[in-house]
Enzyme design. Structure first.
Site, PDB file in Angstrom:
ATOM      1  N   GLU A  29      -1.490  11.439  -6.914  1.00 41.80           N
ATOM      2  CA  GLU A  29      -0.077  11.081  -7.066  1.00 41.80           C
ATOM      3  C   GLU A  29       0.593  12.078  -8.000  1.00 41.80           C
ATOM      4  OE1 GLU A  29      -0.668   7.128  -8.577  1.00 41.80           O
ATOM      5  OE2 GLU A  29      -1.655   6.513  -6.734  1.00 41.80           O
ATOM      6  N   LEU A  58       1.137   6.471  -2.990  1.00 39.98           N
ATOM      7  CA  LEU A  58       0.676   5.748  -4.172  1.00 39.98           C
ATOM      8  C   LEU A  58      -0.379   4.709  -3.775  1.00 39.98           C
ATOM      9  CD1 LEU A  58       3.163   4.135  -6.760  1.00 39.98           C
ATOM     10  CD2 LEU A  58       0.749   3.599  -6.571  1.00 39.98           C
ATOM     11  N   GLU A  60      -4.607   4.326  -4.693  1.00 37.38           N
ATOM     12  CA  GLU A  60      -5.853   4.923  -5.182  1.00 37.38           C
ATOM     13  C   GLU A  60      -6.994   4.731  -4.190  1.00 37.38           C
ATOM     14  OE1 GLU A  60      -3.713   3.191  -6.945  1.00 37.38           O
ATOM     15  OE2 GLU A  60      -3.028   4.711  -8.373  1.00 37.38           O
ATOM     16  N   GLN A  82      -4.237   9.021 -11.698  1.00 44.98           N
ATOM     17  CA  GLN A  82      -3.238   9.352 -12.719  1.00 44.98           C
ATOM     18  C   GLN A  82      -3.590   8.841 -14.118  1.00 44.98           C
ATOM     19  OE1 GLN A  82       1.167   8.099 -12.390  1.00 44.98           O
ATOM     20  NE2 GLN A  82       0.975  10.026 -11.303  1.00 44.98           N
ATOM     21  N   PHE A  83      -4.114   7.626 -14.182  1.00 43.45           N
ATOM     22  CA  PHE A  83      -4.661   7.053 -15.415  1.00 43.45           C
ATOM     23  C   PHE A  83      -5.921   6.307 -14.990  1.00 43.45           C
ATOM     24  CE2 PHE A  83      -0.269   7.578 -16.561  1.00 43.45           C
ATOM     25  CZ  PHE A  83      -0.244   7.783 -17.927  1.00 43.45           C
ATOM     26  N   ASP A  85      -6.967   3.672 -15.886  1.00 41.40           N
ATOM     27  CA  ASP A  85      -6.643   2.253 -15.744  1.00 41.40           C
ATOM     28  C   ASP A  85      -6.298   1.906 -14.292  1.00 41.40           C
ATOM     29  OD1 ASP A  85      -5.842   1.628 -18.923  1.00 41.40           O
ATOM     30  OD2 ASP A  85      -5.499   3.657 -18.239  1.00 41.40           O
ATOM     31  N   ILE A  87      -7.752   3.149 -11.609  1.00 42.87           N
ATOM     32  CA  ILE A  87      -8.842   3.519 -10.717  1.00 42.87           C
ATOM     33  C   ILE A  87      -9.333   2.304  -9.926  1.00 42.87           C
ATOM     34  CG2 ILE A  87     -10.874   3.110 -12.205  1.00 42.87           C
ATOM     35  CD1 ILE A  87     -11.704   6.051 -11.387  1.00 42.87           C
ATOM     36  N   PRO A  89      -8.049  -0.059  -7.906  1.00 44.90           N
ATOM     37  CA  PRO A  89      -7.835  -0.218  -6.461  1.00 44.90           C
ATOM     38  C   PRO A  89      -8.832   0.613  -5.648  1.00 44.90           C
ATOM     39  CG  PRO A  89      -5.743   0.111  -7.585  1.00 44.90           C
ATOM     40  CD  PRO A  89      -6.825   0.352  -8.607  1.00 44.90           C
ATOM     41  N   HIS A 129      -2.642   1.917 -19.987  1.00 47.78           N
ATOM     42  CA  HIS A 129      -2.638   3.378 -20.086  1.00 47.78           C
ATOM     43  C   HIS A 129      -3.563   3.797 -21.223  1.00 47.78           C
ATOM     44  CE1 HIS A 129       1.162   2.371 -18.060  1.00 47.78           C
ATOM     45  NE2 HIS A 129       1.069   3.538 -17.458  1.00 47.78           N
TER      46      HIS A 129
HETATM   47  C1  LIG Z   1      -2.040   1.392  -9.305  1.00 47.79           C
HETATM   48  C2  LIG Z   1      -1.168   2.349 -10.015  1.00 47.79           C
HETATM   49  N1  LIG Z   1      -1.224   3.655  -9.707  1.00 47.79           N
HETATM   50  C3  LIG Z   1      -0.445   4.541 -10.366  1.00 47.79           C
HETATM   51  C4  LIG Z   1       0.397   4.149 -11.338  1.00 47.79           C
HETATM   52  C5  LIG Z   1       1.252   5.150 -12.093  1.00 47.79           C
HETATM   53  N2  LIG Z   1       2.649   4.942 -11.733  1.00 47.79           N
HETATM   54  C6  LIG Z   1       3.449   4.181 -12.490  1.00 47.79           C
HETATM   55  S1  LIG Z   1       4.945   3.974 -11.803  1.00 47.79           S
HETATM   56  C7  LIG Z   1       4.548   4.931 -10.485  1.00 47.79           C
HETATM   57  C8  LIG Z   1       5.553   5.145  -9.405  1.00 47.79           C
HETATM   58  C9  LIG Z   1       6.134   3.858  -8.941  1.00 47.79           C
HETATM   59  O1  LIG Z   1       7.070   4.088  -7.954  1.00 47.79           O
HETATM   60  P1  LIG Z   1       7.861   2.876  -7.318  1.00 47.79           P
HETATM   61  O2  LIG Z   1       6.902   1.840  -6.864  1.00 47.79           O
HETATM   62  O3  LIG Z   1       8.786   3.438  -6.301  1.00 47.79           O
HETATM   63  O4  LIG Z   1       8.660   2.256  -8.535  1.00 47.79           O
HETATM   64  P2  LIG Z   1       9.863   2.903  -9.362  1.00 47.79           P
HETATM   65  O5  LIG Z   1       9.252   3.607 -10.531  1.00 47.79           O
HETATM   66  O6  LIG Z   1      10.593   3.848  -8.486  1.00 47.79           O
HETATM   67  O7  LIG Z   1      10.684   1.753  -9.797  1.00 47.79           O
HETATM   68  C10 LIG Z   1       3.257   5.407 -10.598  1.00 47.79           C
HETATM   69  C11 LIG Z   1       2.602   6.310  -9.639  1.00 47.79           C
HETATM   70  C12 LIG Z   1       0.401   2.773 -11.636  1.00 47.79           C
HETATM   71  N3  LIG Z   1       1.202   2.292 -12.596  1.00 47.79           N
HETATM   72  N4  LIG Z   1      -0.367   1.905 -10.982  1.00 47.79           N
END
Ligand SMILES: Cc1ncc(C[n+]2csc(CCOP(=O)(O)OP(=O)(O)O)c2C)c(N)n1
Ligand SMILES: [Mg+2]
Lengths: 326, 387
Positions: A29, A58, A60, A82-83, A85, A87, A89, A129
């Protein structure tokens, strides 16, 4: 030799290996155009293009599941989670698939996937995180687990990981991504997996640590030295398979051991290290082995400094072990 | 540490839900040129109420980003640009309905009567935070307003909302569940799982996807090759509707229709509210690295607050003087709340070991003692940064 920080060293390793081996692909991601939320893949998209530096949806489980398929077909995927935490899924893909693929196919298939993931606390990241989930993967037979504490090792270990044939969980201590700086050779070199490093020799107490906690332990060991306690500090570097000889040799010499990790105490890697030492070095031990670790709670937001096994707490552990008399 | 936990938690009881749904005053329907063609409409009083709520959130978010830059808070995730999608949808709920939020819906709690001071205390992570400073800022939750606790893990709330909805049906309750997600979350496995279960079990749940065009640095067309997110509902056997997420009336109309349908026992709906993340993903992000500022400029012309304001002006129920007065009032209220929220000390040390199990096991008791002893012996050094 250029001075790099830890995340730059990771980036450098990826670039070196991608230039050397066209089968290496990076995926995850935000890793492509953006270069990753920590900049670990910065510049790779520009150099190697979207086919080898893949921005994924998005998911995992999707990242690791497809990485496994790619590896089965002959690529060398280096997915980023990405973190660490996030992993979980992909836990099913890692634990039930990746780790068992070689075994269950009778050695016909393998998936040399190197999963890079930032881990650990101290960045005001709260529950999700900050975690250090290494023990869950060490407990899973079939995976190698690595965690560097400095830029030199980060590059050398990552290059070694990308060249061997087993799946590797490569945990990068994000708290020191930028704080840990050091000289890193240009171009190619490797640091062998499975070898710990004696960072400092000593006679009274063995202190075992890795990742960001190595630096906390170093501080504690220096303070202990001022009090006349001589510590031997071991940086594990590879968390599995452990460098058992390095550990037992030191434990036999000092007879007193402190293990430090950020992860919660119960069933952490420290527990396994304690068991291994007492199985092998029982008659040499002068004191119970001490674990200085994160508490058995989720990682808190506000009280994170109090949660982490920082230098003062490690020093108290060293004092206790050094002073122990049966 | 002198100020540590000197004050106890501020009151957290919501001030009553009258503000939530159906204004107390008799409602005139705001018909002239309504943006929502057909469907449930909002009265002018309701529009005014939503305008106030949206403006409050806008000002609040701006203030918090400033506080983060000043180092007074550690992190912040704003909903700037998405106020209509967030509040317009939540406005369709009854106080007894539940919200399973994602990243950008915390402010629905304020709409549903949660007081500002404990809401802000969560951002400071201090002793007045009902969640005890355990989570990062912008992760507010309060049982008092039926906004459930959520994790940073994308998508996990979706099947949980479906399960809660299944439970309500089983108990013959008429509660409806609103489950939010971003466009990025629709890629997560839990999205599929949730929609599939919801369809199979006809759960009284309304999925609201805030399609704000970005998931950190990734565009929505990198998440899905589908022509829309709404259309995905078809494969799960229930309606999906796409609305202009910056038109609060359109959002409300779609949400109210879906909530009513769920309450009648007719099953779930997926709403895709097309909107835009005007700011950074969070205070840790720099969007100039990956998106064209022209796109942001374009969406500025579609700002949900400006649009609602224009509508109110057209309806002749609003004017510049009142607008100025409202802004001053809200800023004053917010600044006073920040001042109070910031005055509380960090959560008490023992709270680290609370709320883990219903019955505390021995290892937690032992570690709590070890920890308190460590704090006593190490003194300020144990505190690290905030010593
Ligand atoms: C399972 C998971 N993977 C990765 C992340 C890191 N992360 C946090 S927000 C985000 C993007 C989220 O996008 P969206 O669902 O469109 O929400 P928005 O931020 O646009 O409101 C990511 C990749 C996470 N929080 N949880
Ligand atoms: Mg989004």
């Amino acid at each position: 030799m250029p001075t790099l920080n830890l995340v730059q060293a990771v980036n450098d390793a990826l670039r070196v290996e991608m230039r050397r081996n066209p089968d290496v692909v990076v995926m995850g991601e935000d890793v492509g155009k953006f270069g990753g939320v920590f900049r670990a893949t910065a510049g790779l998209y520009e150099e190697f293009g979207p086919e080898r530096v893949i921005d994924t949806p998005l998911a995992e489980s999707g990242i690791i599941g497809t990485a496994i398929g790619m590896a089965m077909y002959g690529l060398r995927p280096v997915p980023e989670i990405q973190f660490s935490d996030f992993i979980f899924p992909a836990f099913d893909q890692i634990v039930n698939e990746l780790a068992k693929l070689r075994y269950r196919s009778g050695g016909q298939y393998a998936a040399p996937v190197v999963i890079r993931t930032p881990y650990g606390g101290g960045i005001k990241g709260g529950h999700y995180h900050s975690q250090s989930p290494e023990a869950l993967f060490i407990h899973t037979a079939g995976l190698k687990v690595v965690s560097p504490s400095n830029p030199y090792d980060a590059k050398g270990l990552l290059l070694a990981a990308m060249r061997q044939d087993d799946p590797v969980l490569f945990f990068e201590p994000k708290r020191i991504y930028r704080a840990a700086r050091g000289e890193v050779p240009e171009g190619d070199y490797t640091v062998e997996l499975g070898r710990a490093k004696v960072v400092r020799e000593g006679d009274d107490v063995t202190v075992i640590a890795w990742g960001a906690m190595l630096h906390e332990a170093e501080r504690a060991v220096e303070q202990a030295a001022e009090k006349g306690i001589s510590c031997e500090l071991i940086d594990l570097r590879t968390l599995w398979p452990l460098d058992i000889d390095c550990i037992t040799e030191s434990a036999r010499k000092t007879g007193r051991v402190v293990v430090v990790h950020e992860a919660a105490r119960t069933c952490g890697l420290g527990a396994e290290i304690c068991a291994l030492i007492q199985e092998r070095c029982f008659v040499h031990l002068e004191a119970p082995i001490k674990r200085v670790t994160g508490w058995d709670t989720p990682f808190p937001y506000t009280l994170e400094n109090e949660y982490l096994p920082r230098a003062p707490r490690i020093l108290m552990g060293i004092d206790e072990v050094a002073a122990f008399e049966a | 540490m002198a100020s540590r936990a000197q004050k106890t938690s501020a009151a957290v009881k919501p001030k009553g839900h009258a503000s939530c749904n159906g204004a107390t005053k008799a409602s005139r329907p705001a018909s002239a040129g309504s943006a929502s063609a057909g469907g449930p409409a909002l009265s002018t009083d309701q529009l005014l109420e939503l305008y106030r709520a949206m403006l409050r959130v806008r000002i609040l978010d701006d203030r918090m980003i400033t506080l983060q830059r000043q180092g007074r808070i550690g992190f912040y995730g704003a909903c700037t640009g998405q106020e209509a999608a967030t509040l317009g949808s939540a406005y369709a709920l009854e106080p007894t309905d539940w919200i399973f939020p994602a990243l950008r819906e915390a402010s629905a709690m304020l709409l549903r009567g949660f007081p500002l001071v404990p809401y802000l205390a969560q951002v400071f992570g201090n002793s007045a935070d009902v969640t005890k400073g355990r989570q990062m800022p912008s992760h507010q939750a309060a049982r008092a307003v039926n906004q459930v606790s959520w994790s940073s893990c994308i998508g996990t709330q979706l099947p949980q909302a479906v399960g809660a909805a299944m439970a309500a049906r089983l108990k013959r309750d008429r509660t409806v569940f609103m489950a939010y997600m971003g466009d990025g979350a629709t890629s997560a496995s839990d999205f599929h799982v949730a929609l599939n279960f919801a369809g199979v079990f006809k759960a009284p749940v309304v999925f609201v996807c805030q399609n704000n065009h970005w998931s950190i640095s990734m565009r929505t067309d990198q998440q899905t090759a589908s022509e829309s997110i709404a259309i995905k509902a078809k494969a799960y056997g229930f309606p999906g509707v796409k609305v202009d997420g910056n038109d609060v009336e359109a959002v409300y109309a779609a949400a109210k229709t879906a909530v009513d349908r769920a309450r009648r026992g007719e099953g779930p709906t997926l709403i895709e509210a097309e909107t835009y993340r005007m700011g950074a993903h969070s205070t840790s992000d720099d969007p100039t690295r990956y998106r064209d500022p022209k796109e942001v400029e374009l969406w500025k012309t579609r700002d949900p607050l400006d649009r609602l304001q224009a509508r109110l002006l057209k309806l002749k129920v609003w004017d510049a003087r009142r607008d100025e007065a409202l802004r001053t009032e809200l800023l004053g209220e917010i600044n006073a709340a920040i001042k109070e929220a910031e005055s509380y000390g960090p959560p008490a040390d023992e709270t680290m070991f609370e709320d883990l199990y219903a019955e505390v096991p021995w290892n937690i008791l032992e570690q709590r003692e070890e920890y308190l002893e460590y704090l006593r012996r190490a003194g300020p050094a144990a505190r690290g940064d905030h010593a």
